[in-house]
Design a protein around this motif. Sequence first.
Motif, PDB file in Angstrom:
ATOM      1  N   VAL A  75       0.837  -1.197   0.000  1.00  0.00           N
ATOM      2  CA  VAL A  75       0.000   0.000   0.000  1.00  0.00           C
ATOM      3  C   VAL A  75       0.874   1.250   0.000  1.00  0.00           C
ATOM      4  N   ILE A  76       1.889   1.258   0.857  1.00  0.00           N
ATOM      5  CA  ILE A  76       2.797   2.410   0.918  1.00  0.00           C
ATOM      6  C   ILE A  76       3.515   2.600  -0.411  1.00  0.00           C
ATOM      7  N   GLU A  77       3.931   1.504  -1.014  1.00  0.00           N
ATOM      8  CA  GLU A  77       4.590   1.586  -2.321  1.00  0.00           C
ATOM      9  C   GLU A  77       3.652   2.202  -3.360  1.00  0.00           C
ATOM     10  N   ALA A  78       2.366   1.822  -3.295  1.00  0.00           N
ATOM     11  CA  ALA A  78       1.391   2.379  -4.237  1.00  0.00           C
ATOM     12  C   ALA A  78       1.175   3.868  -3.997  1.00  0.00           C
ATOM     13  N   ILE A  79       1.164   4.275  -2.723  1.00  0.00           N
ATOM     14  CA  ILE A  79       1.015   5.699  -2.395  1.00  0.00           C
ATOM     15  C   ILE A  79       2.216   6.492  -2.918  1.00  0.00           C
ATOM     16  N   GLU A  80       3.407   5.948  -2.672  1.00  0.00           N
ATOM     17  CA  GLU A  80       4.624   6.652  -3.089  1.00  0.00           C
ATOM     18  C   GLU A  80       4.739   6.717  -4.601  1.00  0.00           C
ATOM     19  N   ALA A  81       4.120   5.773  -5.292  1.00  0.00           N
ATOM     20  CA  ALA A  81       4.136   5.790  -6.759  1.00  0.00           C
ATOM     21  C   ALA A  81       3.185   6.835  -7.324  1.00  0.00           C
ATOM     22  N   ARG A  82       2.244   7.280  -6.496  1.00  0.00           N
ATOM     23  CA  ARG A  82       1.301   8.317  -6.917  1.00  0.00           C
ATOM     24  C   ARG A  82       1.868   9.667  -6.528  1.00  0.00           C
ATOM     25  N   GLY A  83       2.357  10.416  -7.478  1.00  0.00           N
ATOM     26  CA  GLY A  83       2.984  11.704  -7.176  1.00  0.00           C
ATOM     27  C   GLY A  83       2.072  12.665  -6.449  1.00  0.00           C
ATOM     28  N   ASP A  84       0.754  12.591  -6.739  1.00  0.00           N
ATOM     29  CA  ASP A  84      -0.176  13.532  -6.117  1.00  0.00           C
ATOM     30  C   ASP A  84      -0.465  13.181  -4.666  1.00  0.00           C
ATOM     31  N   LEU A  85      -0.159  11.957  -4.262  1.00  0.00           N
ATOM     32  CA  LEU A  85      -0.380  11.550  -2.868  1.00  0.00           C
ATOM     33  C   LEU A  85       0.900  11.602  -2.047  1.00  0.00           C
ATOM     34  N   LYS A  86       2.015  11.362  -2.704  1.00  0.00           N
ATOM     35  CA  LYS A  86       3.285  11.223  -1.994  1.00  0.00           C
ATOM     36  C   LYS A  86       3.591  12.410  -1.099  1.00  0.00           C
ATOM     37  N   ASP A  87       3.324  13.623  -1.597  1.00  0.00           N
ATOM     38  CA  ASP A  87       3.667  14.830  -0.840  1.00  0.00           C
ATOM     39  C   ASP A  87       2.540  15.301   0.073  1.00  0.00           C
ATOM     40  N   GLU A  88       1.422  14.578   0.089  1.00  0.00           N
ATOM     41  CA  GLU A  88       0.267  15.004   0.875  1.00  0.00           C
ATOM     42  C   GLU A  88       0.314  14.489   2.307  1.00  0.00           C
ATOM     43  N   PHE A  89       0.918  13.312   2.510  1.00  0.00           N
ATOM     44  CA  PHE A  89       0.852  12.641   3.807  1.00  0.00           C
ATOM     45  C   PHE A  89       2.216  12.472   4.457  1.00  0.00           C
ATOM     46  N   THR A  90       2.182  12.377   5.787  1.00  0.00           N
ATOM     47  CA  THR A  90       3.262  11.757   6.541  1.00  0.00           C
ATOM     48  C   THR A  90       2.702  10.435   7.044  1.00  0.00           C
ATOM     49  N   ILE A  91       3.313   9.348   6.631  1.00  0.00           N
ATOM     50  CA  ILE A  91       2.787   8.016   6.931  1.00  0.00           C
ATOM     51  C   ILE A  91       3.431   7.479   8.207  1.00  0.00           C
ATOM     52  N   TYR A  92       2.583   7.002   9.107  1.00  0.00           N
ATOM     53  CA  TYR A  92       3.026   6.314  10.318  1.00  0.00           C
ATOM     54  C   TYR A  92       2.444   4.906  10.279  1.00  0.00           C
ATOM     55  N   ALA A  93       3.294   3.906  10.093  1.00  0.00           N
ATOM     56  CA  ALA A  93       2.858   2.513  10.119  1.00  0.00           C
ATOM     57  C   ALA A  93       3.291   1.905  11.452  1.00  0.00           C
ATOM     58  N   LEU A  94       2.333   1.379  12.207  1.00  0.00           N
ATOM     59  CA  LEU A  94       2.596   0.934  13.570  1.00  0.00           C
ATOM     60  C   LEU A  94       2.532  -0.584  13.695  1.00  0.00           C
ATOM     61  N   ASP A  95       3.471  -1.147  14.461  1.00  0.00           N
ATOM     62  CA  ASP A  95       3.307  -2.493  15.007  1.00  0.00           C
ATOM     63  C   ASP A  95       2.520  -2.344  16.301  1.00  0.00           C
ATOM     64  N   MET A  96       1.336  -2.902  16.356  1.00  0.00           N
ATOM     65  CA  MET A  96       0.557  -2.771  17.576  1.00  0.00           C
ATOM     66  C   MET A  96       1.150  -3.624  18.702  1.00  0.00           C
ATOM     67  N   LYS A  97       0.622  -3.483  19.886  1.00  0.00           N
ATOM     68  CA  LYS A  97       1.166  -4.172  21.049  1.00  0.00           C
ATOM     69  C   LYS A  97       1.289  -5.669  20.789  1.00  0.00           C
ATOM     70  N   GLY A  98       2.472  -6.198  21.017  1.00  0.00           N
ATOM     71  CA  GLY A  98       2.707  -7.624  20.857  1.00  0.00           C
ATOM     72  C   GLY A  98       2.963  -8.071  19.441  1.00  0.00           C
ATOM     73  N   ALA A  99       2.917  -7.161  18.477  1.00  0.00           N
ATOM     74  CA  ALA A  99       3.076  -7.522  17.066  1.00  0.00           C
ATOM     75  C   ALA A  99       4.407  -7.017  16.524  1.00  0.00           C
ATOM     76  N   GLY A 100       4.880  -7.660  15.462  1.00  0.00           N
ATOM     77  CA  GLY A 100       6.097  -7.207  14.811  1.00  0.00           C
ATOM     78  C   GLY A 100       7.251  -7.054  15.793  1.00  0.00           C
ATOM     79  N   PHE A 101       7.878  -5.872  15.766  1.00  0.00           N
ATOM     80  CA  PHE A 101       9.002  -5.593  16.654  1.00  0.00           C
ATOM     81  C   PHE A 101       8.594  -4.821  17.907  1.00  0.00           C
ATOM     82  N   SER A 102       7.293  -4.650  18.132  1.00  0.00           N
ATOM     83  CA  SER A 102       6.857  -4.011  19.377  1.00  0.00           C
ATOM     84  C   SER A 102       7.079  -4.953  20.551  1.00  0.00           C
ATOM     85  N   SER A 103       7.140  -4.376  21.761  1.00  0.00           N
ATOM     86  CA  SER A 103       7.365  -5.209  22.939  1.00  0.00           C
ATOM     87  C   SER A 103       6.171  -6.122  23.178  1.00  0.00           C
ATOM     88  N   LYS A 104       6.446  -7.233  23.850  1.00  0.00           N
ATOM     89  CA  LYS A 104       5.438  -8.265  24.082  1.00  0.00           C
ATOM     90  C   LYS A 104       5.380  -8.583  25.577  1.00  0.00           C
TER      91      LYS A 104
END
Length: 305
Positions: A75-104
């Motif tokens: 999804v992020i790759e698709a946003i960054e490929a869209r020039g009109d969207l790329k400069d509109e947002f600051t993207i924050y992608a989160l690992d929620m509690k216990g997921a990914g590299f977040s603490s468990k």
Amino acid sequence: MIEKAFFCAILAAQIALSGGCATTIVKDMDDKYAPALRFEYTDGEYLNYEKRGSGAIPLLLLHGFGSSLRNWDDVIEAIEARGDLKDEFTIYALDMKGAGFSSKPRDSRYTIADNAAILTEFIEKLDLRGAVLVGHSLGGGVALYATVEFLHETKYYPSELLLIDAACYPTDFPFFVSFLRIPVLNYLLLSGLPSEFIARRALSKIMAPGTSITPELVKRYAFFNALPGHNYALIQTATNIMPENVEELVSGYQDIYCRTVIIWGQNDKVLPLSLGKRLHNDIPDSELIILEGCGHNPPEERPAE
């Protein structure tokens, strides 16, 4: 019931054949995926998150059950490929509690409400006003809870909600959540099977039939499944997922006053489309977009859309 019994039989056979082997570690992913930024929500406990872009609108991405912020890569790759969207947002992608590299942490505070409280603290501490909250599955439930219970009539109320196959009403638990709620068996299954097998099996159940499940996707899920503490956090999330005040939460949907877009996979077998239609009816002025031929995982099945 037949489906669940058959699935248990398959798992038992796999454990027997593997001799109860430890979860496979996908070592070649170590260099590709690494922790990013930390947000400490209490002493010693933190969320891992990634930040991209510098646009005026904060775009917060909240993944689903058993996933991680990597769920949003395409999804992020698709946003960054869209020039009109790329400069509109600051993207924050989160690992929620216990997921990914977040603490468990070894506690039971893994409900939607607990995650929503952490999300709210993240928004307030980083002063993210006018944010767009994008939540898939469990992440959609977290976004809803934070909006209804914590952010209502505050300066941090979201400018928009985008809910993708969201966990929004009490319903029968999908098979992979039900199994994780069975004491002893849950740990036996997670620790006795190769993580690649678990990942491929789960993906085949949540994605629409005919969807390509690539080896790279399986490896990615398997890598995070094998991280220390993952099994405990996953079981706690499954066991404690529903907040106690779920009926109060549902009644609050009618008070949502930000623009809300609901996206649902037509062939979602985990959270059926009927739930999306109900949510559309309950949230005033919401828009419902149905993705034909899509299952429960639009971020990875149909990222460009």
